[in-house]
Scaffold this motif. Structure first.
Motif, PDB file in Angstrom:
ATOM      1  N   SER A  20       0.854  -1.166   0.000  1.00  0.00           N
ATOM      2  CA  SER A  20       0.000   0.000   0.000  1.00  0.00           C
ATOM      3  C   SER A  20       0.905   1.236   0.000  1.00  0.00           C
ATOM      4  CB  SER A  20      -0.827  -0.066   1.277  1.00  0.00           C
ATOM      5  OG  SER A  20      -1.844   0.831   1.220  1.00  0.00           O
ATOM      6  N   ILE A  21       0.750   2.072  -1.032  1.00  0.00           N
ATOM      7  CA  ILE A  21       1.580   3.283  -1.143  1.00  0.00           C
ATOM      8  C   ILE A  21       0.712   4.484  -0.799  1.00  0.00           C
ATOM      9  CG2 ILE A  21       2.930   4.741  -2.718  1.00  0.00           C
ATOM     10  CD1 ILE A  21       3.361   2.271  -4.483  1.00  0.00           C
ATOM     11  N   ILE A  22       1.181   5.318   0.096  1.00  0.00           N
ATOM     12  CA  ILE A  22       0.432   6.540   0.428  1.00  0.00           C
ATOM     13  C   ILE A  22       1.052   7.694  -0.348  1.00  0.00           C
ATOM     14  CG2 ILE A  22      -0.336   8.080   2.263  1.00  0.00           C
ATOM     15  CD1 ILE A  22       0.124   5.744   4.236  1.00  0.00           C
ATOM     16  N   GLY A  23       0.276   8.239  -1.295  1.00  0.00           N
ATOM     17  CA  GLY A  23       0.756   9.363  -2.097  1.00  0.00           C
ATOM     18  C   GLY A  23       0.987   8.960  -3.538  1.00  0.00           C
ATOM     19  N   ALA A  24       0.346   9.692  -4.453  1.00  0.00           N
ATOM     20  CA  ALA A  24       0.434   9.371  -5.887  1.00  0.00           C
ATOM     21  C   ALA A  24       1.026  10.524  -6.677  1.00  0.00           C
ATOM     22  CB  ALA A  24      -0.951   9.003  -6.422  1.00  0.00           C
ATOM     23  N   GLY A  25       2.048  11.181  -6.095  1.00  0.00           N
ATOM     24  CA  GLY A  25       2.814  12.173  -6.855  1.00  0.00           C
ATOM     25  C   GLY A  25       3.870  11.447  -7.677  1.00  0.00           C
ATOM     26  N   GLY A 256     -12.062   3.950   5.071  1.00  0.00           N
ATOM     27  CA  GLY A 256     -11.916   2.607   5.628  1.00  0.00           C
ATOM     28  C   GLY A 256     -10.470   2.138   5.641  1.00  0.00           C
ATOM     29  N   PRO A 257     -10.235   0.973   6.280  1.00  0.00           N
ATOM     30  CA  PRO A 257      -8.861   0.469   6.381  1.00  0.00           C
ATOM     31  C   PRO A 257      -8.421  -0.256   5.101  1.00  0.00           C
ATOM     32  CG  PRO A 257     -10.365  -0.967   7.571  1.00  0.00           C
ATOM     33  CD  PRO A 257     -11.209   0.134   7.005  1.00  0.00           C
ATOM     34  N   VAL A 258      -7.135  -0.181   4.801  1.00  0.00           N
ATOM     35  CA  VAL A 258      -6.568  -0.924   3.670  1.00  0.00           C
ATOM     36  C   VAL A 258      -5.444  -1.801   4.224  1.00  0.00           C
ATOM     37  CG1 VAL A 258      -5.443  -0.766   1.419  1.00  0.00           C
ATOM     38  CG2 VAL A 258      -7.048   1.012   2.124  1.00  0.00           C
ATOM     39  N   GLN A 259      -5.699  -3.107   4.220  1.00  0.00           N
ATOM     40  CA  GLN A 259      -4.676  -4.019   4.744  1.00  0.00           C
ATOM     41  C   GLN A 259      -3.587  -4.232   3.705  1.00  0.00           C
ATOM     42  OE1 GLN A 259      -7.024  -7.423   5.715  1.00  0.00           O
ATOM     43  NE2 GLN A 259      -7.733  -6.513   7.632  1.00  0.00           N
ATOM     44  N   ALA A 260      -2.384  -4.455   4.185  1.00  0.00           N
ATOM     45  CA  ALA A 260      -1.286  -4.759   3.264  1.00  0.00           C
ATOM     46  C   ALA A 260      -0.170  -5.432   4.040  1.00  0.00           C
ATOM     47  CB  ALA A 260      -0.778  -3.484   2.596  1.00  0.00           C
ATOM     48  N   ASP A 261       0.749  -5.997   3.266  1.00  0.00           N
ATOM     49  CA  ASP A 261       1.938  -6.597   3.890  1.00  0.00           C
ATOM     50  C   ASP A 261       3.060  -5.574   4.023  1.00  0.00           C
ATOM     51  OD1 ASP A 261       0.908  -9.318   3.997  1.00  0.00           O
ATOM     52  OD2 ASP A 261       0.867  -9.110   1.820  1.00  0.00           O
ATOM     53  N   TYR A 262       3.105  -4.622   3.076  1.00  0.00           N
ATOM     54  CA  TYR A 262       4.147  -3.593   3.088  1.00  0.00           C
ATOM     55  C   TYR A 262       3.494  -2.225   2.905  1.00  0.00           C
ATOM     56  CZ  TYR A 262       7.161  -7.572   2.217  1.00  0.00           C
ATOM     57  OH  TYR A 262       7.804  -8.774   2.311  1.00  0.00           O
ATOM     58  N   PHE A 263       4.162  -1.212   3.434  1.00  0.00           N
ATOM     59  CA  PHE A 263       3.631   0.151   3.361  1.00  0.00           C
ATOM     60  C   PHE A 263       4.735   1.097   2.890  1.00  0.00           C
ATOM     61  CE2 PHE A 263       1.437  -2.363   6.419  1.00  0.00           C
ATOM     62  CZ  PHE A 263       0.107  -2.153   6.103  1.00  0.00           C
ATOM     63  N   VAL A 264       4.364   1.991   1.982  1.00  0.00           N
ATOM     64  CA  VAL A 264       5.330   2.986   1.505  1.00  0.00           C
ATOM     65  C   VAL A 264       4.725   4.370   1.757  1.00  0.00           C
ATOM     66  CG1 VAL A 264       6.599   3.886  -0.492  1.00  0.00           C
ATOM     67  CG2 VAL A 264       6.148   1.416  -0.311  1.00  0.00           C
ATOM     68  N   ILE A 265       5.456   5.211   2.456  1.00  0.00           N
ATOM     69  CA  ILE A 265       4.979   6.590   2.645  1.00  0.00           C
ATOM     70  C   ILE A 265       5.679   7.472   1.626  1.00  0.00           C
ATOM     71  CG2 ILE A 265       4.766   8.549   4.216  1.00  0.00           C
ATOM     72  CD1 ILE A 265       4.714   6.678   6.530  1.00  0.00           C
ATOM     73  N   ALA A 266       4.881   7.990   0.683  1.00  0.00           N
ATOM     74  CA  ALA A 266       5.394   8.868  -0.377  1.00  0.00           C
ATOM     75  C   ALA A 266       4.418  10.037  -0.518  1.00  0.00           C
ATOM     76  CB  ALA A 266       5.518   8.096  -1.693  1.00  0.00           C
ATOM     77  N   ALA A 267       4.074  10.631   0.619  1.00  0.00           N
ATOM     78  CA  ALA A 267       3.022  11.654   0.638  1.00  0.00           C
ATOM     79  C   ALA A 267       3.590  13.064   0.590  1.00  0.00           C
ATOM     80  CB  ALA A 267       2.149  11.460   1.876  1.00  0.00           C
ATOM     81  N   GLY A 268       4.785  13.213   0.027  1.00  0.00           N
ATOM     82  CA  GLY A 268       5.381  14.533  -0.149  1.00  0.00           C
ATOM     83  C   GLY A 268       5.450  15.282   1.164  1.00  0.00           C
ATOM     84  N   VAL A 269       5.025  16.542   1.138  1.00  0.00           N
ATOM     85  CA  VAL A 269       5.174  17.417   2.304  1.00  0.00           C
ATOM     86  C   VAL A 269       4.314  16.965   3.493  1.00  0.00           C
ATOM     87  CG1 VAL A 269       3.381  19.073   1.596  1.00  0.00           C
ATOM     88  CG2 VAL A 269       5.389  19.871   2.866  1.00  0.00           C
ATOM     89  N   PHE A 270       3.336  16.104   3.240  1.00  0.00           N
ATOM     90  CA  PHE A 270       2.470  15.631   4.329  1.00  0.00           C
ATOM     91  C   PHE A 270       2.941  14.308   4.939  1.00  0.00           C
ATOM     92  CE2 PHE A 270      -0.107  18.288   1.535  1.00  0.00           C
ATOM     93  CZ  PHE A 270      -0.526  19.244   2.442  1.00  0.00           C
ATOM     94  N   SER A 271       4.131  13.894   4.601  1.00  0.00           N
ATOM     95  CA  SER A 271       4.616  12.585   5.057  1.00  0.00           C
ATOM     96  C   SER A 271       4.997  12.551   6.538  1.00  0.00           C
ATOM     97  CB  SER A 271       5.847  12.168   4.235  1.00  0.00           C
ATOM     98  OG  SER A 271       5.535  12.106   2.869  1.00  0.00           O
ATOM     99  N   GLY A 272       5.384  13.714   7.093  1.00  0.00           N
ATOM    100  CA  GLY A 272       5.948  13.752   8.440  1.00  0.00           C
ATOM    101  C   GLY A 272       5.090  13.080   9.508  1.00  0.00           C
ATOM    102  N   PRO A 273       3.817  13.491   9.665  1.00  0.00           N
ATOM    103  CA  PRO A 273       2.999  12.892  10.727  1.00  0.00           C
ATOM    104  C   PRO A 273       2.779  11.384  10.534  1.00  0.00           C
ATOM    105  CG  PRO A 273       1.993  14.914   9.909  1.00  0.00           C
ATOM    106  CD  PRO A 273       3.140  14.614   9.004  1.00  0.00           C
ATOM    107  N   LEU A 274       2.740  10.928   9.278  1.00  0.00           N
ATOM    108  CA  LEU A 274       2.554   9.479   9.035  1.00  0.00           C
ATOM    109  C   LEU A 274       3.813   8.725   9.457  1.00  0.00           C
ATOM    110  CD1 LEU A 274       0.830   9.818   5.547  1.00  0.00           C
ATOM    111  CD2 LEU A 274      -0.255   8.916   7.612  1.00  0.00           C
ATOM    112  N   ALA A 275       4.980   9.296   9.119  1.00  0.00           N
ATOM    113  CA  ALA A 275       6.247   8.659   9.518  1.00  0.00           C
ATOM    114  C   ALA A 275       6.368   8.638  11.039  1.00  0.00           C
ATOM    115  CB  ALA A 275       7.418   9.418   8.899  1.00  0.00           C
TER     116      ALA A 275
END
Ligand SMILES: Cc1cc2nc3c(=O)[nH]c(=O)nc-3n(C[C@H](O)[C@H](O)[C@H](O)COP(=O)(O)OP(=O)(O)OC[C@H]3O[C@@H](n4cnc5c(N)ncnc54)[C@H](O)[C@@H]3O)c2cc1C
Length: 428
Positions: A20-25, A256-275
């Motif tokens: 699951s990748i967060i951010g589609a830039g 809703g929730p999205v289950q996954a085995d791996y997660f990628v945070i690629a949310a640009g300037v909004f990535s900080g709080p997720l990290a």
């Protein structure tokens, strides 16, 4: 494909090789392509369409520079900064109100300008950027949009005829890393770009650099490619994670929730709080930039051209001449200051005296900037199934494809193409 149904969202991913990748830039879409190519089942979560004007990836200068290796904070920046900040038409802007928000970042920025650090930063920048075309070309060819990329070099122009010869530190830094640099006198400059103002007396030309004629169309095309391969998009905002005994097991979204085995945070300037929810703190700031597009204007400019003293870039783009620039340190919630974009219109008229009147489009976007000009690309220290891929600052378009490949290697458990230790969050 978009999916707004929350009950289905939870089922989107097959357990096992799901990502699951967060951010589609630019970064997220390149990660999606390379992960899907590596045999993963990928869902990308973003409330906006890839290539949308809300993304920083949409409105940049399009520079694809494999030779880019000069950090934003170079020795001497401390002396230069007050003058830059006090000039109302200058390239850097910080309101007093925003000072408490920006100060910790700015102190780190200044600290990263020390002579003993800039060489390491330059090495990290070039290691990533050198691979720009190696990892973009296959994606762009497959997506059928090679027409978007020009290889006409990158030009820096100066009003002071002696300026390029004085740039000994940056020229040496480039040449030491194998980047071709040509010093141009006034007549060579005129020959290369006849439409430039006669105020410019000298130039530096980097012949191996390239340019994307429409970054928004590039991201949209790479997204279509990813979707054809089977990547799905959930049009939703990620709010956090749920955790199992071995780390995150799902992204919590407003759909809703999205289950996954791996997660990628690629949310640009909004990535900080997720990290931060994954136990990693990165000093990330929104370094706001503006562009103006002078619609349907073609002054005959060929190369991506940077006015070094005034720090703006003129780029020939589909749809017109694009002027980009400004580093504005403001809270993400602060409204755009469109008067900053007017400066770019004035700069355009200075750079190209033949410019007539035209319709002007304006845009503002936030660069996801770390204080030391290099991104964070790592497997998080506490959760091996979570990868960080953000903080590309001024270089996110050119570094996106390489980042995508590196992320796919991290998720696959392969040896990464380059040593990733310079990009670890623990450097802060
Ligand atoms: C004026 C200007 C000129 C530039 N020129 C160049 C250049 O010439 N060359 C170059 O290489 N770079 C350039 N850049 C920098 C480049 O544009 C950025 O580094 C790059 O776009 C960053 O890409 P990204 O994918 O990390 O972020 P973005 O493009 O901003 O994408 C992030 C995505 O994450 C999504 N998102 C955020 N939060 C969430 C959430 N909670 N849940 C789900 N999704 C979320 C957003 O909606 C967005 O779609 C420039 C930037 C500016 C402003």
């Amino acid at each position: 494909m978009s999916d707004r149904n929350s009950s289905e969202a939870a089922k989107l991913l097959d357990r096992g090789r799901s990502v699951s990748i967060i951010g589609a830039g630019a970064v997220g879409v390149c990660c999606a392509n390379y992960l899907q190519d590596a045999g993963f089942d990928v869902v990308i979560i973003d409330p906006v369409e890839p290539g949308d004007p809300q993304q920083c990836s949409y409105g940049n200068a399009g520079g694809l520079s494999p030779g880019s290796c000069i950090p934003n904070a170079m020795p001497g920046i401390l002396r230069e900064l007050p003058g830059l900040l006090l000039d109302p038409d200058g390239p850097v802007s910080l309101r007093l109100l925003d000072l408490p928000h920006a100060l910790p970042w700015l102190l780190r920025f200044l600290w990263s300008s020390r002579a003993s650090r800039v060489g390491e930063i330059a090495d990290a920048m070039i290691a990533l950027n050198r691979l720009t075309f190696e990892y973009y070309n296959p994606l762009i060819a497959e997506a059928g949009c090679m027409d978007l990329i020009q290889h006409r070099g990158q030009l820096f122009v100066y009003e002071d005829p002696a300026a390029p010869a004085r740039m000994t530190t940056s020229t040496k830094m480039r040449r030491d890393r194998g980047v071709k640099v040509e010093l141009l006198n006034e007549s060579q400059l005129r020959e290369l770009e006849p439409s430039l103002s006669s105020a410019y007396k000298a130039g530096l030309f980097l012949p191996e650099q390239g340019q994307c004629g429409n970054p928004g169309r590039l991201i949209a095309s790479l997204w279509r490619l990813a979707a054809q391969k089977g990547v799905r998009q959930l049009r939703a905002k990620a709010k956090g994670f749920t955790f199992g005994p071995n780390g995150p097991v799902a992204v919590l979204t407003d759909d809703g929730p999205v289950q996954a085995d791996y997660f990628v945070i690629a949310a640009g300037v909004f990535s900080g709080p997720l990290a931060q929810q994954l136990g990693v703190r990165v000093p990330l700031i929104g370094e706001r930039g503006y562009h103006v597009v002078l619609e349907n204007v073609d002054v005959g400019l060929r190369a991506n051209t940077c006015c070094a003293a005034r720090r703006f870039v003129a780029a020939p783009m589909e749809g017109g001449l694009r002027l980009t620039g400004t580093a504005e340190f403001a809270k993400p919630s602060a409204p755009p200051r469109w008067e900053r974009s007017e400066i770019l219109v004035r700069q355009a008229k200075f750079m190209f005296p033949s410019l007539g009147e035209s319709i002007v489009q304006r845009w503002m976007g936030s660069r996801p900037s770390t204080p030391d000009s290099i991104p964070v690309i790592e497997r998080t220290p506490h959760h091996p199934n979570a990868i960080l891929a953000f903080g590309h600052g001024h270089q996110g378009l050119m570094a996106a494809a390489t980042t995508g490949k590196l992320v796919s290697q991290l998720v696959s458990g392969e040896t990464t193409r380059i040593d990733l230790s310079p990009y670890r969050s623990s450097r802060f």
